[in-house]
Design an enzyme around this catalytic site. Structure first.
Site, PDB file in Angstrom:
ATOM      1  N   PRO A   1       0.832  -1.141  -0.012  1.00  0.00           N
ATOM      2  CA  PRO A   1       0.072  -0.089  -0.032  1.00  0.00           C
ATOM      3  C   PRO A   1       0.808   1.323   0.072  1.00  0.00           C
ATOM      4  O   PRO A   1       1.684   1.302   0.810  1.00  0.00           O
ATOM      5  CB  PRO A   1      -0.790  -0.240   1.110  1.00  0.00           C
ATOM      6  CG  PRO A   1       0.116  -0.936   2.003  1.00  0.00           C
ATOM      7  CD  PRO A   1       0.717  -2.145   1.209  1.00  0.00           C
ATOM      8  N   GLY A   2       0.448   2.129  -0.804  1.00  0.00           N
ATOM      9  CA  GLY A   2       1.056   3.308  -0.851  1.00  0.00           C
ATOM     10  C   GLY A   2       0.379   4.564  -0.508  1.00  0.00           C
ATOM     11  O   GLY A   2       0.194   4.939   0.933  1.00  0.00           O
TER      12      GLY A   2
ATOM     13  N   CYS B   1       3.063  29.767 -14.718  1.00  0.00           N
ATOM     14  CA  CYS B   1       2.677  30.039 -16.070  1.00  0.00           C
ATOM     15  C   CYS B   1       2.383  28.768 -16.917  1.00  0.00           C
ATOM     16  O   CYS B   1       3.150  28.612 -17.831  1.00  0.00           O
ATOM     17  CB  CYS B   1       3.880  30.904 -16.892  1.00  0.00           C
ATOM     18  SG  CYS B   1       4.183  32.449 -15.720  1.00  0.00           S
TER      19      CYS B   1
HETATM   20  C1  LIG Z   1       2.915   2.604  -7.106  1.00  0.00           C
HETATM   21  C2  LIG Z   1       2.811   1.156  -6.800  1.00  0.00           C
HETATM   22  C3  LIG Z   1       2.262   0.849  -5.336  1.00  0.00           C
HETATM   23  C4  LIG Z   1       1.539   1.699  -4.543  1.00  0.00           C
HETATM   24  O1  LIG Z   1       0.230   2.040  -5.378  1.00  0.00           O
HETATM   25  P1  LIG Z   1      -0.858   2.782  -4.201  1.00  0.00           P
HETATM   26  O2  LIG Z   1      -1.999   3.061  -5.336  1.00  0.00           O
HETATM   27  O3  LIG Z   1      -0.354   4.047  -3.947  1.00  0.00           O
HETATM   28  O4  LIG Z   1      -1.182   1.749  -3.251  1.00  0.00           O
HETATM   29  C5  LIG Z   1       2.553  -0.536  -5.132  1.00  0.00           C
HETATM   30  N1  LIG Z   1       3.452  -1.505  -5.807  1.00  0.00           N
HETATM   31  C6  LIG Z   1       3.941  -1.011  -7.112  1.00  0.00           C
HETATM   32  C7  LIG Z   1       4.793  -1.986  -7.780  1.00  0.00           C
HETATM   33  C8  LIG Z   1       3.728   0.330  -7.427  1.00  0.00           C
HETATM   34  O5  LIG Z   1       4.381   0.603  -8.510  1.00  0.00           O
END
Ligand SMILES: *Cc1c(COP(=O)(O)O)cnc(C)c1O
Length: 425
Positions: free
Chosen positions: A280-281, A349
């Site tokens: 998760p990010g 701009c």
């Molecule tokens: C960007 C990414 C994530 C995280 O995605 P989220 O939508 O932020 O949870 C996880 N795994 C990989 C390989 C990614 O490129």
């Protein structure tokens, strides 16, 4: 959920007043909440532990690209969170923030030989291979070191999903991953090499995904492939399920919960006896951050259109310009009175430097502070110094204490990175 609430009418991060932080640091700036990061990670950890039978000793690896600030990473690392990385720089950040190599996953479509070598030396848990040509290069790099790194094959299940076409990664025409029909042969080829150790499969089909169906489809595809590989006598002990679960930018209440998401994964993986990984990010970081900006002026036109000109621009928060992203914007200290539609714009701009159109807000004047909510993921990491605007600073709050965790560069510091060509001296 998050920890940005009003106390006596004024917006705070936990117990720290945002007006005071903005006064001390200057605007624009990002402010992150330790309590929100901790809560989101805790919910994820609890959900995973409740399903340990199906998910094994699952790894939760924060996608570093969502927010790579060293103090944010260190906050998560102390809780036991791992890191999903996509460059040497991100591996270095994760290590510096205290994430042990055994909790670092290295993903990405274009890892260079030097980056692969670095990852092997750093002892990362797993390298996610995204193509046949990359496997060949990795085998060559590993052979030159006498190493046999553990790898997963990232499968493209032809299920693209996500909040916008530009953040979909699992579709048939997307550049990410090995096509599902090619993945088993690639896995077998990896297993035949003494220089890599295939341990599992991975997928990541997109970002800001707001229903479980596409994710479940992708997880089922990994399950089927695991069973098929085992029939061929190949070992599969890990499934990396990627990230991508969405957050309620619009205040939606119908998004899948972390518990529902992890529960679905557990049902799909039931009985496979694999160790799961989640990446998760956005889910951990988005609601843990706000971007604070002051109103430069209110530009009221004779045709009735009112532009709220802010001191933050698309160089500080790119998501609206990049993929039409929505951020809730609130006044830090609310004035009573008429609300009116404003177009929220920055000073850059470029015509795309527009954060929102016709937003209803309380009356605002020059000098007032506004907060872009849900800006903790894909916010500061995407910032640039376009228009020679100093890189936006970041502050981390914990209770009533706060610290500048990335400072705004001075102009002299900016110029120092650009030594004059000798012949211009
Ligand atoms: C960007 C990414 C994530 C995280 O995605 P989220 O939508 O932020 O949870 C996880 N795994 C990989 C390989 C990614 O490129």
């Amino acid at each position: 959920m998050h920890h940005f609430d009003r106390i006596d009418g004024a917006l705070h991060a936990e117990a720290a007043p945002l007006e005071a932080i903005a006064g001390a640091v200057g605007t624009p700036l990002y402010v992150y909440s330790t309590a929100t990061l901790t809560r989101h990670y805790g919910l994820f950890r609890e959900a995973v532990e409740a399903h340990r039978a199906a998910l094994g000793e699952a790894l939760i690896a924060f996608a570093v690209k969502a927010n790579s600030n060293l103090s944010v990473l260190a906050t998560l690392a102390r809780l036991g969170c791992g890191a999903d990385t996509v460059s040497e720089g991100e591996i270095r950040r994760a290590l510096k923030a205290g994430v042990p190599g055994r909790r670092i996953v290295f993903s990405g479509v274009g890892k260079t030989d030097a980056e692969l070598a670095f990852a092997i030396d750093a002892g990362v848990r797993q390298i996610n291979v995204e193509s046949a040509v990359e496997l060949d290069r990795l085998i060559a790099v590993a052979a030159s070191k006498g190493a046999a790194p553990e790898i997963a094959v990232r499968v493209n299940p032809k299920i693209g999903a996500g909040g916008h076409a530009k953040i979909t990664t699992g579709g048939a025409t997307d550049k990410f991953g090995v096509p599902a029909e090619e993945a088993p042969a690639l896995y077998a080829r990896a297993a035949a090499s003494p220089h890599v150790t295939p341990v599992g499969l991975a997928c990541h089909i997109g970002s800001q995904i707001t229903t479980l169906e596409p994710l479940e489809g992708a997880f089922r595809a990994l399950r089927q492939m695991t069973l098929a590989l085992r029939v061929e006598g190949l070992a599969v002990s890990r499934l990396d399920l990627g990230g991508g679960l969405g957050v309620p930018y619009h205040g939606q209440t119908d998004l899948p919960s972390i518990e529902a998401y992890v529960g679905m994964a557990a049902r799909v993986l039931e009985g496979l006896e694999v160790e799961a990984a989640f990446e998760p990010g956005r889910l951990l970081a988005a609601n843990a951050g706000v971007l604070l900006s002051r109103v430069v002026q209110v530009n009221a036109r004779s045709d009735g259109r009112r532009f709220l000109v802010l001191d933050a621009g698309m160089n500080d928060l790119m998501r609206p310009a990049l993929y039409d992203a929505f951020h809730d914007v609130v006044a830090v200290c609310e004035r009573a009175g008429d609300t009116g539609p404003y177009d929220l714009v920055g000073p850059i701009c470029e015509s795309t430097d527009v954060f929102a159109r016709e937003r209803v807000l309380p009356p605002l004047e020059a000098g007032d502070l506004v907060a872009f909510m849900g800006a903790g993921a894909y916010g500061a990491v995407l910032a640039s110094e376009y228009n020679s605007r100093p890189l936006v600073p970041e502050v981390l709050v914990d209770g009533d204490r706060w610290a500048v965790v990335r400072s705004r560069p001075t102009y002299d510091e900016m110029w120092a990175r650009e030594p004059a060509a000798g012949w211009l001296g």
